[in-house]
Design a protein around this motif. Structure first.
Motif, PDB file in Angstrom:
ATOM      1  N   TYR A 146     -66.483   5.298 -15.433  1.00 16.75           N
ATOM      2  CA  TYR A 146     -65.097   5.027 -15.786  1.00 16.75           C
ATOM      3  C   TYR A 146     -64.702   5.708 -17.098  1.00 16.75           C
ATOM      4  CZ  TYR A 146     -64.839   1.664 -11.970  1.00 16.75           C
ATOM      5  OH  TYR A 146     -64.827   1.079 -10.737  1.00 16.75           O
ATOM      6  N   GLU A 177     -76.588  -0.824 -13.518  1.00 19.47           N
ATOM      7  CA  GLU A 177     -75.467  -0.469 -12.650  1.00 19.47           C
ATOM      8  C   GLU A 177     -74.146  -0.586 -13.393  1.00 19.47           C
ATOM      9  OE1 GLU A 177     -75.620  -2.862  -9.123  1.00 19.47           O
ATOM     10  OE2 GLU A 177     -77.571  -2.078  -8.519  1.00 19.47           O
ATOM     11  N   GLN A 219     -73.812   2.293 -15.697  1.00 21.77           N
ATOM     12  CA  GLN A 219     -73.439   3.504 -14.957  1.00 21.77           C
ATOM     13  C   GLN A 219     -71.959   3.465 -14.589  1.00 21.77           C
ATOM     14  OE1 GLN A 219     -76.168   3.658 -11.657  1.00 21.77           O
ATOM     15  NE2 GLN A 219     -77.825   4.567 -12.876  1.00 21.77           N
ATOM     16  N   GLN A 220     -71.479   2.309 -14.153  1.00 21.20           N
ATOM     17  CA  GLN A 220     -70.064   2.192 -13.824  1.00 21.20           C
ATOM     18  C   GLN A 220     -69.204   2.412 -15.057  1.00 21.20           C
ATOM     19  OE1 GLN A 220     -69.541  -1.620 -11.961  1.00 21.20           O
ATOM     20  NE2 GLN A 220     -70.175  -0.897  -9.941  1.00 21.20           N
TER      21      GLN A 220
END
Length: 184
Positions: free
Chosen positions: A78, A70, A73-74
């Motif tokens: 970004y 996660e 992915q963030q």
């Protein structure tokens, strides 16, 4: 160690006791290391974690991996956002540069406009002045011709009878009264 002949028997006994203690300590350490190695090689059940503890560790590892994915992915999201913003910033900087250049060009044109207008006005005014001079010359010429024609017409209208004499009316007797010129 100093030579044995120079030491007293008490010093020698103390030295022997100290060496025996070191030897015993080394033997204990060797025995402990042997036991540890044996447990590691044999796969001692005490060294392996309990099954429920292993499952908890496994579950924690899975949860940590999911959190890591996660987070990755963030981070990727970004990074894409940052790349898009960088592209927008670059485009906006180009637009600002183009608009700045255009603004400078327009300022220069605005500063040059009064001179251009004066020049154009002067050119047009010269054309108009030339036309006015031409019309004034034509007007003078036409006026002179008009005066000449008027004079000639006046001359012509006086000549038809030859003389411009007054007309006399007949007064009943048929005689004509001629005015007297006095005692002439």
């Amino acid at each position: 160690m100093s030579p044995a002949k120079s030491q007293t028997p008490q010093e020698l006994n103390a030295e022997v006791a100290r060496l025996n203690e070191e030897l015993q300590m080394r033997e204990q350490l060797i025995q402990q290391l042997s036991q540890e190695l044996f447990r590691l090689v044999k796969g001692d059940a005490n060294l392996l974690p309990a099954p429920d503890l292993a499952e908890r560790h496994q579950a924690q590892m899975v949860a940590l991996r999911e959190q890591l994915q996660e987070m990755e992915q963030q981070v990727k999201f970004y990074q894409e956002q940052i790349a898009e913003r960088d592209t927008e910033v670059y485009q906006l900087r180009q637009s600002v540069q183009e608009l700045t250049d255009r603004s400078r060009m327009l300022e220069q044109v605005v500063q040059e406009l009064p001179g251009v207008y004066r020049q154009k006005f002067s050119e047009r005014l010269n054309e108009v002045m030339e036309k006015v001079e031409l019309l004034q010359r034509e007007n003078k010429q036409l006026h002179a011709e008009l005066q000449s024609v008027s004079y000639r017409l006046a001359q012509k209208s006086r000549r038809p009878s030859g003389l411009d004499l007054p007309s006399f009316q007949n007064r009943g007797s048929g005689s004509v009264d001629v005015p007297s010129l006095g005692n002439a």
